[in-house]
Design an enzyme around this catalytic site. Structure first.
Site, short mmCIF file in Angstrom:
data_model
loop_
_atom_site.label_atom_id
_atom_site.label_comp_id
_atom_site.label_asym_id
_atom_site.label_seq_id
_atom_site.Cartn_x
_atom_site.Cartn_y
_atom_site.Cartn_z
N TYR A 1 -0.80 8.43 -2.19
CA TYR A 1 -0.92 8.22 -3.64
C TYR A 1 -2.13 8.96 -4.21
O TYR A 1 -2.19 9.25 -5.40
CB TYR A 1 -1.14 6.73 -3.95
CG TYR A 1 0.08 5.84 -3.92
CD1 TYR A 1 1.34 6.31 -3.57
CD2 TYR A 1 -0.03 4.49 -4.27
CE1 TYR A 1 2.44 5.45 -3.55
CE2 TYR A 1 1.06 3.64 -4.27
CZ TYR A 1 2.29 4.13 -3.90
OH TYR A 1 3.37 3.28 -3.90
N GLY A 2 -3.11 9.19 -3.35
CA GLY A 2 -4.42 9.65 -3.80
C GLY A 2 -4.44 10.99 -4.51
O GLY A 2 -5.42 11.33 -5.18
N ASP B 1 0.89 -1.17 0.00
CA ASP B 1 0.00 0.00 0.00
C ASP B 1 0.92 1.22 0.00
O ASP B 1 2.13 1.10 0.20
CB ASP B 1 -0.90 -0.03 1.26
CG ASP B 1 -1.83 1.17 1.34
OD1 ASP B 1 -2.27 1.67 0.28
OD2 ASP B 1 -2.11 1.63 2.46
N SER B 2 0.32 2.41 -0.17
CA SER B 2 1.11 3.62 -0.07
C SER B 2 1.58 3.84 1.37
O SER B 2 2.42 4.69 1.63
CB SER B 2 0.26 4.82 -0.48
OG SER B 2 -0.82 4.94 0.43
N CYS C 1 -4.31 -1.48 -2.10
CA CYS C 1 -4.47 -0.04 -2.30
C CYS C 1 -5.40 0.18 -3.50
O CYS C 1 -5.09 -0.26 -4.61
CB CYS C 1 -3.10 0.57 -2.57
SG CYS C 1 -3.13 2.33 -2.92
N ASN C 2 -6.52 0.81 -3.22
CA ASN C 2 -7.48 1.08 -4.30
C ASN C 2 -6.89 2.02 -5.35
O ASN C 2 -7.14 1.87 -6.55
CB ASN C 2 -8.74 1.73 -3.73
CG ASN C 2 -9.52 0.80 -2.83
OD1 ASN C 2 -10.49 0.19 -3.24
ND2 ASN C 2 -9.11 0.68 -1.57
N THR C 3 -6.13 3.00 -4.88
CA THR C 3 -5.58 4.01 -5.79
C THR C 3 -4.57 3.38 -6.75
O THR C 3 -4.62 3.61 -7.96
CB THR C 3 -4.92 5.15 -4.99
OG1 THR C 3 -5.83 5.58 -3.97
CG2 THR C 3 -4.58 6.32 -5.87
N HIS D 1 -7.22 2.52 3.91
CA HIS D 1 -7.04 3.18 5.21
C HIS D 1 -8.37 3.36 5.96
O HIS D 1 -8.38 3.46 7.19
CB HIS D 1 -6.43 4.57 5.03
CG HIS D 1 -4.95 4.57 4.73
ND1 HIS D 1 -4.45 4.21 3.52
CD2 HIS D 1 -3.89 4.91 5.50
CE1 HIS D 1 -3.13 4.31 3.54
NE2 HIS D 1 -2.76 4.75 4.74
N CYS E 1 -10.96 3.01 0.17
CA CYS E 1 -9.53 3.22 0.39
C CYS E 1 -9.19 2.33 1.56
O CYS E 1 -9.95 2.27 2.55
CB CYS E 1 -9.26 4.68 0.73
SG CYS E 1 -7.61 5.00 1.42
N1 DGL Z 1 -4.75 3.20 0.95
C1 DGL Z 1 -4.80 3.69 -0.36
C2 DGL Z 1 -6.07 3.32 -1.10
O1 DGL Z 1 -6.62 2.28 -0.85
C3 DGL Z 1 -4.30 5.03 -0.75
C4 DGL Z 1 -4.12 6.11 0.21
C5 DGL Z 1 -3.27 7.21 -0.38
O2 DGL Z 1 -2.07 7.02 -0.41
O3 DGL Z 1 -3.82 8.23 -0.81
O4 DGL Z 1 -6.53 4.04 -1.96
#
Ligand code: DGL
Length: 254
Positions: free
Chosen positions: A42-43, A10-11, A73-75, A183, A181
């Site tokens: 990452y977002g 993940d980020s 990580c979705n992003t 998180h 996300c």
């Molecule tokens: N946890 C990440 C996600 O699922 C990204 C969070 C980020 O770095 O912006 O999108």
């Protein structure tokens, strides 16, 4: 039988919410978790930047001889998985997507909020999924900086952020919230203090089942039952992050 480890990244440490489901479903596997906190969040990055970071992480996992790589990580999934699948056709790459299909499957008439990073919400991949399953009762909420506040454990800022973001929906009788996300499951209780009782949806369990099925079909499950390690690597070598990661993992596994 394949004893090689599973890579998961993940980020930052948010992917721990996916890892807990993997360990529950696949307890005999060894995991290497990579947190890219040097480039977090990452977002709010461009597609090109995220592809570049993810490519570096995939190289790291190739060097560790991983049998599968989970994008927790979705992003990263929204912006980079298609390119990475083209570039590495022989690698088993598993993505994480906002669980909006679950609304269609389990609560099609519910008033829904989808929370995700701006990059995920704007991505072509998510927009396609959303339009395919649109129940006409959903709000898409891009949440700039929210993952970063969670990553840093900024409790007070989080409370006021959520109040500002979700307060306007208090009278809407929202029933479902898609945590798009990795998180965000870490703040589900805080979300409920603003919206009151809602049902949460995220991809964790589905990913674990999917990976189990793929490894089983390929005869790649680790059948050795000896106790397994979770290894943690952070791109900025942050020791506190490592401690927080393992504390969260223990809490989530209770
Ligand atoms: N946890 C990440 C996600 O699922 C990204 C969070 C980020 O770095 O912006 O999108």
């Amino acid at each position: 039988m394949d004893n090689r480890p599973i890579g998961i990244f993940d980020s930052g440490i948010g992917g721990v919410t996916i890892l807990q489901h993997l360990i529950a479903k696949l307890p005999n596997e060894e995991y290497i978790y990579y947190s890219d906190s040097k480039h977090n969040p990452y977002g709010e990055k461009t597609k090109e930047e995220v592809i570049h970071f993810v490519d570096g992480i995939i190289h790291y996992f190739i060097a560790k001889d991983c049998k599968a790589i989970v994008f927790a990580c979705n992003t990263a999934t929204a912006l980079a998985i298609d390119e990475m699948r083209k570039k590495y056709p022989n690698l088993l790459l598993i993505g994480t997507e906002p669980a909006y299909k679950m609304i269609h499957d389990y609560a099609p008439n519910s008033k829904t909020i989808v929370m995700a990073t701006p990059a995920t919400i704007e991505s072509e991949r998510f927009q396609k999924l959303y339009h395919h399953y649109d129940n006409q009762k959903s709000y898409l909420l891009a949440c700039p900086n929210l993952a970063h506040l969670i990553e840093e454990g900024e409790e007070e800022k989080l409370t006021s952020y959520l109040q500002n973001l979700l307060g306007p929906f208090q009278k809407e009788n929202i029933e479902s919230v898609v945590l798009g996300c990795t998180h965000y499951p870490l703040i589900s209780k805080k979300i409920e203090t603003v919206l009151r009782k809602v049902k949460f949806y995220d991809g964790g369990e589905g990913i674990a089942n999917h990976l189990f099925h793929l490894l089983e079909t390929n005869h790649q499950l680790n059948l050795n039952k000896a106790k397994k390690e979770v290894y943690f690597e952070d791109s900025s070598y942050n020791k506190q992050k490592k401690e927080r990661f393992f504390t969260l993992l223990t809490e989530l596994q209770k």
